[in-house]
Design an enzyme around this catalytic site. Structure first.
Site, PDB file in Angstrom:
ATOM      1  N   LYS A  12       0.833  -1.205   0.000  1.00 54.74           N
ATOM      2  CA  LYS A  12       0.000   0.000   0.000  1.00 54.74           C
ATOM      3  C   LYS A  12       0.867   1.254   0.000  1.00 54.74           C
ATOM      4  CE  LYS A  12      -3.241   2.940   0.184  1.00 54.74           C
ATOM      5  NZ  LYS A  12      -4.169   3.147   1.292  1.00 54.74           N
ATOM      6  N   CYS A  40      -3.124  10.069   1.541  1.00 56.81           N
ATOM      7  CA  CYS A  40      -2.331   8.947   1.027  1.00 56.81           C
ATOM      8  C   CYS A  40      -0.985   9.407   0.472  1.00 56.81           C
ATOM      9  CB  CYS A  40      -3.125   8.191  -0.031  1.00 56.81           C
ATOM     10  SG  CYS A  40      -4.587   7.343   0.613  1.00 56.81           S
TER      11      CYS A  40
END
Length: 427
Positions: free
Chosen positions: A205, A259
């Site tokens: 991720k 993110c």
């Protein structure tokens, strides 16, 4: 009997995930420390903006009783942790919420339960932070609990679609954990589901977002170079991307969101001496609001006593999310200038400092308009009609979104991030 899922955290990921599980046959309890969030959800209302989520919550899962909310966890078959993992000022991860969420479920855990971390976290979080807490249970956790990390891979504006269609990674503390957790996500995920270990899943991720961040940094560095060279970076990118094996990203005023602007730092935190490219990319992107500030100062000569209107403040187009938005960093820099007035117009934002109720108010007596976010609603702004409202008709486009030729033809002084013309007086 329906399996019961307890989801800790009713934010941008936890709430859509809860609604999706509730839609697909699970009894879901959404847990959040914010009583307003809990009360709203129990009434079928949501306080975040995401296409179709309000209809799914109200019309389906709350109305039929499949999704309820509480400020406290309860016994369940599956516990999913989807709490924030914000970055601190020293660029390290603030893991207090993950730790607190893990501790909160320990009293309710029983053999055979699943514990899934969805929150994006530094590599080793499951093994080194969560597992020691889970081992406080009065049974053999490794043998009796199924523990895994399954990171979300969605973007705001398309969350409900991408939760279903995107591929998913599930990293377990052992193979059996990964296999068992896969079964519950397979209830709605149509993409492929790949199994690995927890730390690998955490790193996957982080690297997905780091890849994009590094490439945006390359584009931003190119933009600054092209300004100094007196050429147009957007043309360089367009023609370079004609090569079959080249895909340059686009520059901008910086990188925002929870993110791309955060995840690379999680790697740097763990490997500060090794992650040199990752750190440099982050520093490059973090410096872009300062560069835009410099461009604005260069255009106006002096910022003192001037008024700057900013068009768009969210971290990306067509959403209401301000998290880590580079435009907010630009606003902070402008606030430090003596007697400088800042006005922001963003129809997606309900409340923020310097917010103007409409574009006309924002532009009134402005010396410079900075296009910070390329919301689609900005496509048809009648600049010709609004030109007279500005004190000096100057525009700085940080997204290559506006029609520069048309604006120049209408008498605007148009400047583009990444274009040398106008900044250094040459083409």
């Amino acid at each position: 009997m329906k399996k019961k899922i307890c989801v800790i955290g009713m934010g941008y990921i936890g709430l859509p995930t809860s609604a999706m599980f509730a839609k697909h046959g699970f009894q879901v309890l959404g847990v959040d420390v914010n009583e307003e969030v809990v009360n709203s959800l129990n009434e079928g209302r949501i306080i975040i903006e995401e296409p179709y989520l309000d209809a799914l919550v109200y019309e389906e899962v709350v109305k039929n009783g499949s999704l309820k909310a509480s400020t406290k966890a309860e016994k369940a078959d599956v516990f999913i942790i989807a709490v924030p993992t914000p970055i601190k000022e020293d660029k390290t991860a603030m893991m207090d919420y993950v730790e607190a969420a893990t501790r909160s479920i320990v009293p309710f855990l029983e053999p055979g339960n699943m514990v899934v971390l969805e929150s994006t976290s530094p590599p080793g979080t499951v093994e080194n932070l969560m597992m020691p807490i889970l081992r406080e249970c009065p049974f053999d956790v490794e043998e009796s609990l199924y523990v895994a990390h399954s990171p979300e891979r969605v973007i705001p504006g398309k969350i409900l679609i991408e939760l279903v269609e995107n591929n998913r990674i599930i990293g377990g503390i052992n193979r059996k954990s990964a296999e068992e957790v896969k079964k519950i996500y397979a209830s709605f995920v149509k993409g492929e589901i790949f199994l690995t270990d927890a730390t690998t899943a955490e790193m996957c991720k982080l690297m997905e977002n780091t890849f994009r961040d590094v490439n945006i940094a390359l584009a931003n560095e190119l933009a600054v170079i092209c300004e100094q060279l007196g050429i147009n970076a957007w043309e360089v990118i367009k023609y370079s991307n004609k090569h079959p094996r080249v895909t340059l990203h686009q520059p901008g005023p910086g990188v925002g969101g929870h993110c791309l602007a955060v995840d690379p730092w999680f790697i740097v935190e763990k490997f500060p001496e090794t992650a040199k490219i990752i750190r440099l990319a982050r520093e490059t992107n973090d410096a872009m609001p300062h560069h835009v500030f410099g461009r604005a100062r260069n255009i106006l000569g002096s910022l003192a006593g001037k008024k700057i209107a900013i068009l768009g403040a969210t971290y990306k187009p067509d959403i209401d999310d301000l998290r880590e938005s580079p435009v907010l960093e630009l606003v902070d820099l402008l606030e430090e200038v003596r007697d400088l007035e800042v006005r922001i117009y963003d129809p997606f934002i309900l409340s923020y400092k310097h917010l103007a109720p409409d574009l006309e108010t924002a532009l009134a007596d402005a010396d410079l308009l900075v296009l910070g976010v390329n919301h689609r609603v900005f496509e048809n702004i009648p600049f010709g009609e609004l030109k007279s409202r500005m004190r000096t008709p100057k525009i700085l486009d940080t997204r290559n979104f506006l029609d520069g030729e048309s604006l120049r033809a209408q008498g605007f002084e148009y400047h583009l991030l990444g274009e040398g013309r106008g900044f250094h007086g040459q083409r």
